[in-house]
Write a protein that holds these residues in place. Structure first.
Motif, short mmCIF file in Angstrom:
data_model
loop_
_atom_site.label_atom_id
_atom_site.label_comp_id
_atom_site.label_asym_id
_atom_site.label_seq_id
_atom_site.Cartn_x
_atom_site.Cartn_y
_atom_site.Cartn_z
N TYR A 23 1.63 3.41 -3.08
CA TYR A 23 0.59 4.26 -3.48
C TYR A 23 1.24 5.77 -3.35
CZ TYR A 23 -3.36 1.96 -5.07
OH TYR A 23 -4.47 1.09 -5.68
N ARG A 68 -1.28 16.03 -7.49
CA ARG A 68 -0.68 16.77 -6.33
C ARG A 68 -0.04 18.18 -6.97
NH1 ARG A 68 2.34 11.62 -4.38
NH2 ARG A 68 0.82 10.66 -3.33
N LEU A 110 2.91 -6.27 -7.87
CA LEU A 110 2.56 -5.34 -8.57
C LEU A 110 3.71 -5.72 -10.07
CD1 LEU A 110 2.64 -2.21 -6.65
CD2 LEU A 110 0.75 -3.48 -7.22
N PHE A 129 5.29 2.28 -15.06
CA PHE A 129 4.83 2.48 -16.52
C PHE A 129 5.58 3.31 -17.50
CE2 PHE A 129 1.59 0.04 -14.02
CZ PHE A 129 1.21 -0.86 -14.95
N GLU A 157 0.87 -0.98 -0.13
CA GLU A 157 -0.14 0.10 0.02
C GLU A 157 0.80 1.07 -0.14
OE1 GLU A 157 -3.54 0.27 -0.22
OE2 GLU A 157 -3.31 -1.85 -0.51
N ILE A 184 -8.43 5.93 -4.76
CA ILE A 184 -7.84 4.53 -4.70
C ILE A 184 -8.72 3.36 -4.19
CG2 ILE A 184 -5.38 5.68 -4.48
CD1 ILE A 184 -5.50 4.53 -1.54
N LYS A 185 -8.35 2.35 -4.97
CA LYS A 185 -8.91 1.07 -4.56
C LYS A 185 -7.41 0.49 -4.16
CE LYS A 185 -11.30 -2.55 -6.70
NZ LYS A 185 -11.87 -3.02 -7.96
N SER A 186 -7.38 -0.18 -3.01
CA SER A 186 -6.27 -0.65 -2.60
C SER A 186 -5.83 -1.71 -3.41
CB SER A 186 -6.46 -1.18 -0.97
OG SER A 186 -6.95 -2.37 -1.04
N TYR A 187 -4.01 -1.92 -3.47
CA TYR A 187 -3.38 -2.79 -4.16
C TYR A 187 -4.13 -4.30 -3.86
CZ TYR A 187 -0.11 0.03 -6.60
OH TYR A 187 0.73 1.09 -7.10
N ALA A 188 -4.39 -4.34 -2.64
CA ALA A 188 -4.74 -5.53 -2.35
C ALA A 188 -6.11 -6.20 -2.77
CB ALA A 188 -4.85 -5.87 -0.62
N GLU A 235 4.87 -7.87 -13.43
CA GLU A 235 4.50 -9.20 -14.08
C GLU A 235 5.59 -9.71 -14.68
OE1 GLU A 235 1.72 -7.41 -16.73
OE2 GLU A 235 0.03 -7.13 -15.19
N ASP A 286 3.63 6.89 -5.75
CA ASP A 286 3.29 7.08 -7.15
C ASP A 286 4.02 5.96 -7.79
OD1 ASP A 286 1.54 7.37 -9.03
OD2 ASP A 286 2.43 9.32 -9.45
N SER A 291 -3.37 10.60 -12.44
CA SER A 291 -1.89 10.39 -11.70
C SER A 291 -1.62 11.02 -10.41
CB SER A 291 -0.89 10.83 -12.91
OG SER A 291 0.13 11.31 -11.94
N PHE A 292 -1.30 10.04 -9.46
CA PHE A 292 -0.94 10.69 -8.08
C PHE A 292 -0.22 11.97 -7.96
CE2 PHE A 292 -2.29 6.71 -5.26
CZ PHE A 292 -3.40 6.76 -6.29
N THR A 293 0.86 11.78 -8.72
CA THR A 293 1.92 12.89 -8.79
C THR A 293 1.18 14.06 -9.49
OG1 THR A 293 3.63 11.39 -8.79
CG2 THR A 293 4.24 13.54 -9.42
N ALA A 344 -5.89 3.70 -15.95
CA ALA A 344 -5.25 3.39 -14.43
C ALA A 344 -4.24 2.40 -14.31
CB ALA A 344 -6.40 3.42 -13.31
N LYS A 345 -4.05 2.02 -15.73
CA LYS A 345 -3.01 0.85 -15.64
C LYS A 345 -3.44 -0.60 -15.24
CE LYS A 345 -0.03 4.35 -16.80
NZ LYS A 345 0.19 4.47 -18.09
N ARG A 346 -2.77 -1.64 -15.82
CA ARG A 346 -3.20 -2.89 -15.25
C ARG A 346 -4.72 -2.86 -15.72
NH1 ARG A 346 -0.65 -1.32 -11.00
NH2 ARG A 346 1.60 -2.13 -10.78
N GLU A 403 -7.36 -4.79 -5.65
CA GLU A 403 -7.16 -4.75 -6.99
C GLU A 403 -6.53 -6.05 -7.52
OE1 GLU A 403 -4.19 -2.47 -9.94
OE2 GLU A 403 -4.87 -1.31 -8.01
N LEU A 404 -5.67 -6.82 -6.69
CA LEU A 404 -5.02 -7.94 -7.19
C LEU A 404 -5.76 -9.17 -6.91
CD1 LEU A 404 -1.46 -6.37 -6.08
CD2 LEU A 404 -2.47 -6.93 -8.56
#
Lengths: 139, 221
Positions: free
Chosen positions: A89, B73, A114, A98, A86, B213-217, A116, A92, B68-70, B117-119, B219-220
């Motif tokens: 995130y 911001r 994350l 990517f 987490e 966000i949706k947590s990586y957990a 592949e 970034d 994009s997060f960055t 949002a990739k993936r 998402e995966l």
């Protein structure tokens, strides 16, 4: 693909990193594992030289990531200070993953979910020589 | 009322100035150079070209995400900076809503903005005539298309996500169409117009990042 090398010195580690760096393409991810002092940053210096980065990379432990402009942009991560996936995130991580650069990660464990496809580079120090093992990982 | 708006939430860095809902100028760079290096020179150049100074602007606005997060911001920080320096108000609007707003509120069909949002995931929402039908969320592209296909309504997709998944969208339903490529690059004029509308209606939000966000957990899974 799996390759093994033996390094007898800093110079050797750097040369192996250099030769490996010459084979990298934009978008490649490299995960470096090994104890403190095994030569992860030295190996990365070899990669940076192969990419014609005009600086000597320093450890990104404090910054989390250092970015260097070379023939291909090099993003050098150290995830040691982060706790879990987490946390990626907040830095970034995806925008580097990517991007059109090469991502090199020290202490990469939390990023495995994350990734592949990546090169796993394992560095081992037995008190005398260093063993460097490079293999390609696909999920 | 003069509005300076920017959107740095997708690959495109874009700045626009509007006056009373008319576009005075807009600069957009859809290059790989980082937003942190692009956006302030673009804003400065635009103000210079228009013979304006930051203090001449009445409202500062940014797209506040998702994206994009960055990037988001950078946008929210830049707008807050302008606002603090000039003492003028600042607002943030949803990137997705601004994208839909660019298409106008007169089209008699659903508008689905998609941000990559990739993936194989996208940020999305659904609007009809300016009304939110599905709230902004993040899902896999397949889930989104299946959900919207169930509504069985004519739907137009816009945004970088629409461009990337164009073939998949069109193959999913005859009711689906994708905006032409030039509309799928975000531009700031939609942000400016939507911001002025919301500001006048007193429904605007502060320019804070909407990460969504949706947590990586999750998402995966």
């Amino acid at each position: 693909m799996m390759k093994e090398f033996v390094s007898k010195s800093d110079f050797d580690t750097r040369q192996i990193g250099f030769d490996f760096g010459k084979t990298l393409k934009a978008g490649d991810v490299v995960c470096l594992t090994g104890d403190l002092g095994a030569g992860k940053t030295t190996f990365t210096k070899g990669i940076a030289t192969a990419l014609n980065v005009p600086y000597e990379p320093v450890s990104p432990t404090f910054n989390l990531v250092n970015t260097y402009d070379g023939d291909i942009t090099l993003h050098h991560f150290d995830l040691y200070r982060l706790n879990d996936t987490e946390d990626l995130y907040s830095i970034d991580f995806d925008s580097y993953l990517f991007s059109d650069g090469i991502v090199v990660i020290e202490w990469p464990e939390i990023s495995y979910p994350l990734l592949e496809k990546y090169y796993a580079v394992q560095l081992e120090y037995d008190g005398e020589d260093r063993k460097i093992c490079i293999r390609e990982v696909f999920k | 009322m003069k509005v300076l708006a920017m959107d740095t939430t997708t690959k495109s860095a874009t700045v626009a100035v509007t006056q009373d809902n008319v576009l005075l100028g807009e600069f957009t760079l859809n290059s790989d150079k980082p937003h942190s290096q692009k956006i302030m020179p673009l804003a400065e150049d635009l103000l210079v070209e228009l013979g304006l100074q930051a203090v001449d602007i009445d409202l500062f606005a940014c797209a506040s995400g998702p994206g994009s997060f960055t990037g988001l911001r950078i946008g929210t920080a830049a707008i807050q900076g302008f606002s603090q320096a000039t003492g003028k108000p600042s607002v943030g609007v949803s990137t997705l809503e601004a994208m839909a707003y660019t298409m106008g509120e007169v089209l008699d069909c659903n508008i689905c903005p998609l941000i990559d949002a990739k993936r194989d995931q996208v940020y999305y929402a659904l609007y009809k005539s300016g009304t939110e039908m599905i709230a902004p969320s993040m899902e896999s592209i397949d889930t989104v298309l299946a959900q919207i296909a169930c509504l069985n309504k004519k739907t137009v997709f816009i945004g970088d996500g629409a461009e990337i998944f164009k073939d998949k969208i069109i193959a999913t339903s005859e009711q689906f169409s994708v905006c032409p490529a030039q509309l799928n690059v975000n531009n700031a004029v939609g942000v400016a117009l939507l911001a002025q509308k919301k500001y006048e209606q007193k429904t605007a939000l502060k320019p804070f990042p909407e990460y969504l966000i949706k947590s990586y957990a999750d998402e995966l899974k």
